[in-house]
Write a protein that holds these residues in place. Structure first.
Motif, mmCIF file in Angstrom:
data_model
loop_
_atom_site.group_PDB
_atom_site.id
_atom_site.type_symbol
_atom_site.label_atom_id
_atom_site.label_comp_id
_atom_site.label_asym_id
_atom_site.label_seq_id
_atom_site.Cartn_x
_atom_site.Cartn_y
_atom_site.Cartn_z
ATOM 1 N N GLU A 106 1.549 0.465 9.342
ATOM 2 C CA GLU A 106 1.970 1.542 8.438
ATOM 3 C C GLU A 106 1.606 2.909 9.021
ATOM 4 O OE1 GLU A 106 1.678 -0.230 3.948
ATOM 5 O OE2 GLU A 106 -0.206 0.016 5.036
ATOM 6 N N ALA A 107 0.407 3.008 9.597
ATOM 7 C CA ALA A 107 -0.034 4.275 10.194
ATOM 8 C C ALA A 107 0.892 4.681 11.343
ATOM 9 C CB ALA A 107 -1.476 4.160 10.672
ATOM 10 N N GLU A 108 1.269 3.734 12.182
ATOM 11 C CA GLU A 108 2.173 4.023 13.299
ATOM 12 C C GLU A 108 3.542 4.465 12.799
ATOM 13 O OE1 GLU A 108 1.652 4.359 16.552
ATOM 14 O OE2 GLU A 108 -0.465 4.022 16.093
ATOM 15 N N ARG A 112 5.288 8.114 13.499
ATOM 16 C CA ARG A 112 6.642 8.275 14.065
ATOM 17 C C ARG A 112 7.498 9.156 13.162
ATOM 18 N NH1 ARG A 112 6.129 2.808 15.127
ATOM 19 N NH2 ARG A 112 7.485 2.277 13.383
ATOM 20 N N MET A 113 7.381 8.949 11.861
ATOM 21 C CA MET A 113 8.155 9.756 10.911
ATOM 22 C C MET A 113 7.759 11.224 11.013
ATOM 23 S SD MET A 113 8.088 7.138 7.666
ATOM 24 C CE MET A 113 8.627 8.322 6.481
ATOM 25 N N ILE A 114 6.464 11.487 11.120
ATOM 26 C CA ILE A 114 5.990 12.869 11.232
ATOM 27 C C ILE A 114 6.512 13.493 12.528
ATOM 28 C CG2 ILE A 114 3.929 14.304 11.605
ATOM 29 C CD1 ILE A 114 2.497 12.368 9.616
#
Length: 119
Positions: A106-108, A112-114
């Motif tokens: 989830e963190a990755e 990526r979205m950011i």
């Protein structure tokens, strides 16, 4: 900034429309009766209301979506962050996580979205 916002009953109705569209208005009456407990007249009133607001159209008894779910979700989310956190996404994330942990996956995904949205 103007946001697309729906009250709870409008949103619940639109959830059904988004799932079923394009849908015959008679079938939509049946779905709203099953899922929301609405009478036929309530559903037809809601169809007219949402047509007037520009979210759907009802042509020859077929209801079609004019405003996609993703647009409403994005606007509702932006409105919430703006109203509740003065537009601060970091403050929203801090409050949202509130001591919870997220998985590495989830963190990755969030990273990526950011990265995709950095100016």
């Amino acid at each position: 900034m103007e946001f697309l916002k729906l009250c709870d009953s409008d949103y619940r109705f639109m959830q059904i429309v988004w799932e079923a569209a394009p849908v015959n208005s008679g079938e939509l009456v049946r779905l709203c009766s099953e899922r929301l407990g609405w009478k036929k007249s309530t559903t037809y009133t809601q169809i007219k209301k949402m047509c007037d607001k520009g979210y759907i159209e009802n042509v020859q008894a077929t209801v079609r979506v004019l405003v996609p779910r993703e647009q409403v979700q994005a606007d509702e989310s932006a409105y919430f962050v703006e109203r509740t956190f003065d537009g601060s996404l970091p403050e929203f994330l801090t409050a949202f996580l509130g001591g919870k942990t997220i998985s590495e996956k989830e963190a990755e995904r969030i990273k990526r979205m950011i990265d995709e949205h950095v100016e």
